[in-house]
Design a protein around this motif. Structure first.
Motif: not given
Length: 370
Positions: A212, A253-259, A261, A306, A317, A362
């Motif tokens: 990942e 990406a399931p979570q674009p904001a996390k990706a 970052r 998305w 983002l 993170e």
């Protein structure tokens, strides 16, 4: 008893001088030197200029080469001759060269050199006047050579990261430009395709990593590429990539904001105290993705999660992830290839990471499907 007086032997230097005088006594050789001093010319060209046969010019040239006055260079079937610049340190050779140039100037031979050089170019001009090679669509096969020529113009090219490399198409652009490249993907089948591309294209400065974007495998690979020790679990990289690319990755990406970052965390943080503007910038993050669209078929055909992002959402983002100096632009449709997404509007976002802050640190995750 009659005494016989022996003639003393001539010194070697005197013999050598006599040989040099004899060598330069031939007017054809003198004129040949005059031409060879003006331009590097093939034996056939010299024969044409001096109106002599090629065998005769070859013999004269061989004698002058053996004496260290002419230099020869092979170019296919051509033998190109030029005056050795060191030879004119000898006043006799220098005088012969000057005499040859005067003689060739007087009869117009020296001026005809331009005609001979133009004849070299005639076939090439005719080829391109006919249109040359047929137009090939897409990037040139020699693209890597052009990119390697541009590479020294970039100030920061120590390391690039290709997040979501897929079959490795982008690596053909990154590898010739950057010293090291880390290419990651969470699908081992895609990395096998990328590995075959690396082998065929001799892209030897790329490390493929299965994991990942924020996974420990990737973090270790980036640290390794930079010559440092990997951080402890939960710690961020002390250094990072000069450029992080995510080409058509974010919409998967399931979570674009996390990706986003995670992409920023892989970039080199700006050094504190560097001032404002470009001097305060860290590594760059380049995100290539679609503008918002309504083509539901891509969810089935390409497993898109998305349906693109509006320019405002994409910028948001990037800003929330800690990028600054953001530039966002649409790309011409002619740049979008021939894939099933060629009808969409593509956009490119480029932003720079600032100094490290704890807000975006993170813990490294180990989720992958390899």
């Amino acid at each position: 008893m009659v005494s016989v007086t022996e003639t003393p032997a001539q010194p070697e230097e005197a013999v050598a001088r006599c040989e040099l005088y004899r060598l330069l006594a031939d007017p054809v050789r003198v004129r040949l030197l005059g031409l060879a001093a003006a331009e590097e010319l093939a034996v056939g060209e010299l024969a044409e200029l001096l109106r002599e046969g090629q065998p005769k010019i070859s013999r004269h040239a061989a004698a002058l080469r053996e004496a260290g006055i002419l230099l020869a260079r092979r170019q296919g079937t051509w033998t190109l001759l030029r005056l050795d610049p060191r030879a004119t340190s000898d006043p006799v050779v220098d005088d012969a060269v000057r005499a040859g140039q005067r003689a060739c100037a007087a009869d117009g031979t020296l001026a005809r050199i331009e005609e001979v050089l133009a004849a070299r170019d005639a076939e090439t001009r005719e080829f391109f006047a006919r249109g040359g090679r047929p137009l090939r669509p897409g990037p040139p096969s020699e693209l890597a050579a052009y990119l390697a020529a541009l590479a020294p113009l970039l100030p920061h090219r120590r390391l690039a990261v290709d997040a979501g490399t897929g079959d490795g198409a982008l690596l053909e652009v990154l590898s010739p430009v950057f010293d090291r490249v880390v290419a990651l993907d969470r699908a081992s089948a895609q990395l096998q395709l990328a590995g075959e591309r690396l082998r065929r294209r001799s892209l030897e400065n790329v490390e493929l990593v299965c994991g990942e974007i924020d996974g420990p495998e990737v973090i270790r690979a980036v640290a390794r590429a930079l010559g440092g020790d990997p951080p402890e679990a939960g710690e961020a990289l002390s250094e990072g990539a000069d450029v992080v690319f995510a080409a058509r990755v974010l919409h998967h990406a399931p979570q674009p904001a996390k990706a986003m970052r995670a992409l920023v965390e892989l970039a080199r943080p700006a050094a504190p105290g560097r001032g404002d503007g470009a001097n305060a910038r860290g590594g760059a993050v380049c995100v290539l993705d679609y503008e918002a669209h309504h083509d539901q078929a891509l969810r089935e055909q390409e497993a898109d999660i998305w349906l693109g992002f509006s320019p405002g959402d994409l910028r948001g983002l990037a800003e929330e992830a800690g990028l600054s100096g953001i530039e966002l632009r649409r790309l011409p449709s002619a740049w979008q290839g021939e894939g099933p997404d060629r009808h969409l509007v593509w956009q490119l976002l480029v932003g720079w990471r600032g100094a490290r802050t704890s807000a975006f640190t993170e813990k490294a995750k180990g989720h992958h499907d390899c």
